[in-house]
Design a protein around this motif. Structure first.
Motif, short mmCIF file in Angstrom:
data_model
loop_
_atom_site.label_atom_id
_atom_site.label_comp_id
_atom_site.label_asym_id
_atom_site.label_seq_id
_atom_site.Cartn_x
_atom_site.Cartn_y
_atom_site.Cartn_z
N LEU A 181 -9.90 -11.35 0.32
CA LEU A 181 -10.30 -10.04 0.78
C LEU A 181 -9.45 -9.66 2.00
O LEU A 181 -9.35 -10.44 2.95
N HIS A 182 -8.82 -8.48 1.93
CA HIS A 182 -7.95 -7.99 3.00
C HIS A 182 -8.49 -6.67 3.54
O HIS A 182 -9.11 -5.90 2.79
N HIS A 183 -8.19 -6.37 4.81
CA HIS A 183 -8.34 -5.01 5.32
C HIS A 183 -7.23 -4.19 4.69
O HIS A 183 -6.07 -4.61 4.72
N LEU A 184 -7.54 -3.06 4.12
CA LEU A 184 -6.52 -2.24 3.48
C LEU A 184 -5.50 -1.72 4.49
O LEU A 184 -4.31 -1.68 4.22
N SER A 185 -5.94 -1.36 5.68
CA SER A 185 -5.06 -0.72 6.65
C SER A 185 -3.91 -1.60 7.13
O SER A 185 -2.80 -1.12 7.34
N ASP A 212 -11.98 0.48 2.37
CA ASP A 212 -11.56 -0.27 3.56
C ASP A 212 -11.08 -1.69 3.22
O ASP A 212 -10.25 -2.25 3.93
N ILE A 213 -11.64 -2.26 2.17
CA ILE A 213 -11.32 -3.64 1.81
C ILE A 213 -10.71 -3.67 0.42
O ILE A 213 -11.20 -3.02 -0.51
N LEU A 254 3.23 2.66 2.65
CA LEU A 254 2.50 2.79 3.91
C LEU A 254 2.45 1.47 4.65
O LEU A 254 2.56 1.42 5.87
N GLU A 255 2.26 0.40 3.91
CA GLU A 255 2.11 -0.93 4.49
C GLU A 255 2.57 -1.95 3.46
O GLU A 255 2.41 -1.76 2.26
N THR A 283 0.87 -1.17 0.00
CA THR A 283 0.00 0.00 0.00
C THR A 283 0.91 1.22 0.00
O THR A 283 1.82 1.32 0.81
N ARG A 284 0.68 2.14 -0.94
CA ARG A 284 1.54 3.31 -1.09
C ARG A 284 0.71 4.59 -1.16
O ARG A 284 -0.44 4.56 -1.59
N GLN A 285 1.34 5.69 -0.77
CA GLN A 285 0.73 7.00 -0.97
C GLN A 285 0.82 7.32 -2.47
O GLN A 285 1.90 7.17 -3.06
N LEU A 286 -0.26 7.75 -3.05
CA LEU A 286 -0.24 8.05 -4.47
C LEU A 286 0.61 9.28 -4.77
O LEU A 286 1.33 9.31 -5.76
#
Length: 173
Positions: A132-136, A120-121, A100-101, A91-94
């Motif tokens: 299916l994952h939690h994005l956070s 969120d998912i 980020l994760e 997960t990255r900041q655009l």
């Protein structure tokens, strides 16, 4: 009609790759391209890169070349999720590409990434399953032996498509 035929920005690819995928974020005023470069291999899944450009003037903001497979922009307009060749999800900041994760995925190639409307998912489509994952934090919520997934805009349901042609509609809760 003349206006519709004119591009609003130019984002020239690096060398001679094919545009594999692209997504626009109005929130961040940027456009992200996944390029596939066959100069490195005849396999279109070996060498991909992401190039993020500013909308309007087309200025290149950054490039990611880390053995990625595919990516998707979250509906929040600020987050990019990419899958690496090794199955890792990032997960990255655009706006700047900062990680980020990062969490482990699955060794099979990622075929697609889809988000729930509230971001969120994140659903990851593999050759033989959908996860299916939690994005956070990347926590796995559910795993299905399906190949495709789509979320309803009302955030209440999602559909799964199976290789044999069957489709299921499920409640997100």
């Amino acid at each position: 009609p003349d206006f519709c035929d004119q591009p609003i920005c130019f984002a020239d690819p690096p060398g001679s790759p094919n545009t594999w995928l692209m997504e626009i974020s109005v929130t961040e005023q940027s456009i992200a391209f996944v390029y596939n470069d066959l100069r490195y291999s005849n396999d279109p899944n070996i060498y991909n890169s992401i190039r993020v450009h500013r909308l309007g003037d087309g200025e290149l903001l950054y490039t990611i070349e880390e053995g990625l497979r595919t990516m998707a922009l979250a509906p929040d307009g600020h987050t990019l999720v990419m899958a690496t060749q090794g199955g890792e999800l990032q997960t990255r900041q655009l706006r700047d590409g900062a990680i980020l994760e990062s969490y482990a995925g699955y060794s099979a190639p990622v075929m697609g990434i889809t988000f729930s409307p509230d971001s969120d998912i994140v659903a990851v489509e593999y050759l033989d399953k959908v996860v299916l994952h939690h994005l956070s934090d990347g926590a796995v919520l559910f795993t299905y032996p399906a190949t495709q997934v789509a979320f309803a805009p009302n955030q209440e349901r999602f559909a799964l498509g199976y290789a044999a042609g069957r489709m299921e509609l499920r409640h997100l809760q």
